[in-house]
Design an enzyme around this catalytic site. Structure first.
Site, PDB file in Angstrom:
ATOM      1  N   ASP A  98       0.822  -1.220   0.000  1.00  0.00           N
ATOM      2  CA  ASP A  98       0.000   0.000   0.000  1.00  0.00           C
ATOM      3  C   ASP A  98       0.856   1.269   0.000  1.00  0.00           C
ATOM      4  O   ASP A  98       1.967   1.278   0.517  1.00  0.00           O
ATOM      5  CB  ASP A  98      -0.913  -0.013   1.232  1.00  0.00           C
ATOM      6  CG  ASP A  98      -2.057   0.983   1.109  1.00  0.00           C
ATOM      7  OD1 ASP A  98      -2.322   1.469  -0.002  1.00  0.00           O
ATOM      8  OD2 ASP A  98      -2.691   1.263   2.144  1.00  0.00           O
TER       9      ASP A  98
ATOM     10  N   GLY B 222      -0.191   5.367  -4.447  1.00  0.00           N
ATOM     11  CA  GLY B 222      -0.831   6.615  -4.876  1.00  0.00           C
ATOM     12  C   GLY B 222      -0.198   7.816  -4.189  1.00  0.00           C
ATOM     13  O   GLY B 222       0.124   8.822  -4.827  1.00  0.00           O
ATOM     14  N   ARG B 223       0.009   7.714  -2.863  1.00  0.00           N
ATOM     15  CA  ARG B 223       0.595   8.827  -2.112  1.00  0.00           C
ATOM     16  C   ARG B 223       2.049   9.063  -2.531  1.00  0.00           C
ATOM     17  O   ARG B 223       2.501  10.195  -2.606  1.00  0.00           O
ATOM     18  CB  ARG B 223       0.500   8.543  -0.604  1.00  0.00           C
ATOM     19  CG  ARG B 223      -0.861   8.900  -0.030  1.00  0.00           C
ATOM     20  CD  ARG B 223      -1.097   8.239   1.303  1.00  0.00           C
ATOM     21  NE  ARG B 223      -1.403   6.819   1.150  1.00  0.00           N
ATOM     22  CZ  ARG B 223      -1.528   5.965   2.154  1.00  0.00           C
ATOM     23  NH1 ARG B 223      -1.360   6.386   3.391  1.00  0.00           N
ATOM     24  NH2 ARG B 223      -1.843   4.715   1.908  1.00  0.00           N
TER      25      ARG B 223
ATOM     26  N   SER C 160      -7.472  -5.602  -4.640  1.00  0.00           N
ATOM     27  CA  SER C 160      -8.540  -6.175  -3.812  1.00  0.00           C
ATOM     28  C   SER C 160      -9.863  -6.198  -4.564  1.00  0.00           C
ATOM     29  O   SER C 160     -10.029  -5.511  -5.583  1.00  0.00           O
ATOM     30  CB  SER C 160      -8.688  -5.363  -2.526  1.00  0.00           C
ATOM     31  OG  SER C 160      -9.343  -4.136  -2.795  1.00  0.00           O
ATOM     32  N   THR C 161     -10.820  -6.939  -4.022  1.00  0.00           N
ATOM     33  CA  THR C 161     -12.170  -6.967  -4.616  1.00  0.00           C
ATOM     34  C   THR C 161     -12.807  -5.581  -4.525  1.00  0.00           C
ATOM     35  O   THR C 161     -13.751  -5.287  -5.258  1.00  0.00           O
ATOM     36  CB  THR C 161     -13.067  -8.002  -3.892  1.00  0.00           C
ATOM     37  OG1 THR C 161     -12.916  -7.861  -2.477  1.00  0.00           O
ATOM     38  CG2 THR C 161     -12.700  -9.428  -4.272  1.00  0.00           C
ATOM     39  N   GLU C 162     -12.298  -4.738  -3.630  1.00  0.00           N
ATOM     40  CA  GLU C 162     -12.836  -3.374  -3.467  1.00  0.00           C
ATOM     41  C   GLU C 162     -12.151  -2.367  -4.403  1.00  0.00           C
ATOM     42  O   GLU C 162     -12.653  -1.272  -4.611  1.00  0.00           O
ATOM     43  CB  GLU C 162     -12.660  -2.900  -2.016  1.00  0.00           C
ATOM     44  CG  GLU C 162     -13.589  -3.576  -1.017  1.00  0.00           C
ATOM     45  CD  GLU C 162     -13.254  -5.027  -0.741  1.00  0.00           C
ATOM     46  OE1 GLU C 162     -12.048  -5.366  -0.704  1.00  0.00           O
ATOM     47  OE2 GLU C 162     -14.182  -5.841  -0.581  1.00  0.00           O
ATOM     48  N   ASN C 163     -10.997  -2.744  -4.937  1.00  0.00           N
ATOM     49  CA  ASN C 163     -10.237  -1.790  -5.757  1.00  0.00           C
ATOM     50  C   ASN C 163     -10.886  -1.493  -7.114  1.00  0.00           C
ATOM     51  O   ASN C 163     -10.476  -0.557  -7.809  1.00  0.00           O
ATOM     52  CB  ASN C 163      -8.788  -2.245  -5.948  1.00  0.00           C
ATOM     53  CG  ASN C 163      -7.921  -2.110  -4.705  1.00  0.00           C
ATOM     54  OD1 ASN C 163      -7.030  -2.905  -4.456  1.00  0.00           O
ATOM     55  ND2 ASN C 163      -8.186  -1.075  -3.897  1.00  0.00           N
TER      56      ASN C 163
ATOM     57  N   ARG D   4       2.297  -4.157   6.739  1.00  0.00           N
ATOM     58  CA  ARG D   4       1.549  -3.124   6.003  1.00  0.00           C
ATOM     59  C   ARG D   4       2.315  -1.815   6.001  1.00  0.00           C
ATOM     60  O   ARG D   4       2.397  -1.123   7.023  1.00  0.00           O
ATOM     61  CB  ARG D   4       0.150  -2.894   6.577  1.00  0.00           C
ATOM     62  CG  ARG D   4      -0.598  -1.852   5.716  1.00  0.00           C
ATOM     63  CD  ARG D   4      -2.078  -1.895   5.849  1.00  0.00           C
ATOM     64  NE  ARG D   4      -2.682  -1.113   4.761  1.00  0.00           N
ATOM     65  CZ  ARG D   4      -3.940  -1.175   4.388  1.00  0.00           C
ATOM     66  NH1 ARG D   4      -4.764  -1.990   5.001  1.00  0.00           N
ATOM     67  NH2 ARG D   4      -4.391  -0.432   3.396  1.00  0.00           N
TER      68      ARG D   4
ATOM     69  N   ARG E  82      -4.935  -1.063   9.273  1.00  0.00           N
ATOM     70  CA  ARG E  82      -6.151  -1.869   9.097  1.00  0.00           C
ATOM     71  C   ARG E  82      -5.846  -3.055   8.194  1.00  0.00           C
ATOM     72  O   ARG E  82      -4.819  -3.081   7.501  1.00  0.00           O
ATOM     73  CB  ARG E  82      -7.294  -1.027   8.532  1.00  0.00           C
ATOM     74  CG  ARG E  82      -6.953  -0.316   7.246  1.00  0.00           C
ATOM     75  CD  ARG E  82      -8.169   0.423   6.666  1.00  0.00           C
ATOM     76  NE  ARG E  82      -7.759   1.353   5.616  1.00  0.00           N
ATOM     77  CZ  ARG E  82      -7.630   2.671   5.774  1.00  0.00           C
ATOM     78  NH1 ARG E  82      -7.908   3.240   6.928  1.00  0.00           N
ATOM     79  NH2 ARG E  82      -7.235   3.423   4.756  1.00  0.00           N
TER      80      ARG E  82
ATOM     81  N   SER F  29      -8.028  -4.303   5.734  1.00  0.00           N
ATOM     82  CA  SER F  29      -8.548  -4.120   4.375  1.00  0.00           C
ATOM     83  C   SER F  29      -8.857  -5.450   3.672  1.00  0.00           C
ATOM     84  O   SER F  29      -8.524  -5.631   2.501  1.00  0.00           O
ATOM     85  CB  SER F  29      -7.572  -3.277   3.537  1.00  0.00           C
ATOM     86  OG  SER F  29      -7.384  -1.994   4.115  1.00  0.00           O
TER      87      SER F  29
HETATM   88  C1  IPE Z   1      -5.349  -2.592   0.228  1.00  0.00           C
HETATM   89  O1  IPE Z   1      -5.049  -1.258   0.005  1.00  0.00           O
HETATM   90  C2  IPE Z   1      -5.323  -3.351  -1.051  1.00  0.00           C
HETATM   91  C3  IPE Z   1      -4.026  -3.468  -1.705  1.00  0.00           C
HETATM   92  C4  IPE Z   1      -2.899  -2.977  -1.276  1.00  0.00           C
HETATM   93  C5  IPE Z   1      -4.015  -4.201  -2.936  1.00  0.00           C
HETATM   94  P1  IPE Z   1      -6.182  -0.159  -0.191  1.00  0.00           P
HETATM   95  O2  IPE Z   1      -5.484   1.115  -0.423  1.00  0.00           O
HETATM   96  O3  IPE Z   1      -7.142  -0.610  -1.212  1.00  0.00           O
HETATM   97  O4  IPE Z   1      -6.903  -0.196   1.228  1.00  0.00           O
HETATM   98  P2  IPE Z   1      -7.785   0.906   1.943  1.00  0.00           P
HETATM   99  O5  IPE Z   1      -8.797   1.373   0.947  1.00  0.00           O
HETATM  100  O6  IPE Z   1      -6.862   2.010   2.356  1.00  0.00           O
HETATM  101  O7  IPE Z   1      -8.372   0.202   3.126  1.00  0.00           O
HETATM  102  C1  IPE Z   2      -1.751   0.213  -3.187  1.00  0.00           C
HETATM  103  O1  IPE Z   2      -1.481   1.564  -3.275  1.00  0.00           O
HETATM  104  C2  IPE Z   2      -2.045  -0.414  -4.524  1.00  0.00           C
HETATM  105  C3  IPE Z   2      -3.449  -0.829  -4.684  1.00  0.00           C
HETATM  106  C4  IPE Z   2      -4.366  -0.755  -3.782  1.00  0.00           C
HETATM  107  C5  IPE Z   2      -3.826  -1.374  -5.970  1.00  0.00           C
HETATM  108  P1  IPE Z   2      -2.647   2.641  -3.287  1.00  0.00           P
HETATM  109  O2  IPE Z   2      -3.027   2.916  -4.693  1.00  0.00           O
HETATM  110  O3  IPE Z   2      -3.773   2.226  -2.401  1.00  0.00           O
HETATM  111  O4  IPE Z   2      -1.895   3.876  -2.664  1.00  0.00           O
HETATM  112  P2  IPE Z   2      -2.521   4.976  -1.692  1.00  0.00           P
HETATM  113  O5  IPE Z   2      -3.061   4.237  -0.510  1.00  0.00           O
HETATM  114  O6  IPE Z   2      -3.595   5.680  -2.460  1.00  0.00           O
HETATM  115  O7  IPE Z   2      -1.374   5.848  -1.354  1.00  0.00           O
HETATM  116 MG    MG Z   3      -4.091   2.486  -0.442  1.00  0.00          MG
END
Ligand code: IPE
Ligand code: IPE
Ligand code: MG
Length: 247
Positions: free
Chosen positions: A27, A30-31, A72-75, A195, A201, A203
């Site tokens: 994780d 993005g940041r 994830s299934t939520e992504n 993590r 969390r 997730s």
């Molecule tokens: C968890 O990260 C899933 C993966 C790293 C693939 P997320 O970024 O999707 O989790 P949340 O939304 O912060 O809980």
């Molecule tokens: C994890 O990094 C990759 C996936 C969940 C696919 P994120 O994309 O969630 O990065 P943040 O949490 O937005 O920084």
């Molecule tokens: Mg993330």
């Protein structure tokens, strides 16, 4: 297989007493990108590089199992452009892996519902699975379109179907039998779940399997994670006392 031993001063890690199975929630991509003024997709590309580096290093120190959470299934809630970029990175990784798996001594498996992937990618995952059966080495499980709850529901459905077909008896269901219906069938539970990115969390990651895992959190973002960070996590793990409910 010759196992690499880093110099003692690099970490307070006992490399002769490593966890068998390490799992990582990759994780913070993005940041990491945002801090550099880059698009989120650049963060995912950097995260994929980190995954390669860390997987290779884990193989080198003799880890048996590495499980990573990639999607994830939520992504799916993310913008289509971002989802497409992540699927594109998976394809790139699979194509490279098919050439290098044997040399790198990495066996590649997938946890997750791959039906949602394009047919071409499903075939590639099938090929890496097939190649993996031909040699020994560290097993890397990539969780893609993976959700812990989804996995448990699917296992329950499969078990119910076996009962309806007369192959199984509900009264005989044990934790061990149920585990055999999960994506992780045959893989020992993770000892350590890492993590990065500062989130504290789960997730929806390995809900069943991590019942007694040790958790380790760090503020480091996944693309910045490196072997020193891994050493810190391993050292923290080794300082813990695992009691499994005992004294
Ligand atoms: C968890 O990260 C899933 C993966 C790293 C693939 P997320 O970024 O999707 O989790 P949340 O939304 O912060 O809980
Ligand atoms: C994890 O990094 C990759 C996936 C969940 C696919 P994120 O994309 O969630 O990065 P943040 O949490 O937005 O920084
Ligand atoms: Mg993330």
């Amino acid at each position: 297989m010759a196992i690499f031993r880093p110099k003692a001063e690099q970490a307070q890690v006992d490399f002769n007493n490593l966890p068998r199975h390490v799992a990582i929630i990759m994780d913070g991509n993005g940041r990491w990108a945002r801090r550099r003024g880059l698009p989120r997709t650049a963060g995912h590309a950097a995260g994929a590089e980190t995954f390669r580096t860390i997987a290779t290093y884990c193989q080198k120190i003799g880890l048996e199992y590495l499980t990573v959470y990639a999607f994830s299934t939520e992504n799916w809630k993310r913008p289509l452009e971002e989802v497409s970029a992540i699927i594109g990175l998976l394809k790139k990784y699979l194509l490279e892996s098919i050439e290098k798996m044997e040399r790198d001594k990495i066996r590649l498996h997938f946890f997750g519902n791959l039906d949602a992937l394009p047919a071409e990618l499903r075939e590639l995952t099938q090929r890496t699975d097939d190649i993996s059966t031909h040699y020994e080495g560290m097993q890397v499980n990539v969780c893609f379109n993976y959700g812990g709850r989804d996995e448990i529901v699917r296992a329950a459905q499969a078990f119910a179907a076996d009962c309806a077909a007369g192959k199984k008896d509900p009264a005989q269901l044990t934790e061990e039998v149920f585990s055999g219906y999960l994506y992780s069938a045959g893989v020992p539970d993770p000892d350590l779940v890492i993590r990065p990115s500062g989130e504290i969390r789960i997730s929806n990651f390995l809900l069943w399997q991590s019942a007694y895992a040790e958790y380790y959190y760090t503020d480091v973002l996944w693309p910045d994670f490196n072997k020193e960070e891994l050493h810190k996590a391993l050292a923290a793990y080794q300082s813990r006392s695992r009691r499994y409910g005992g004294v």
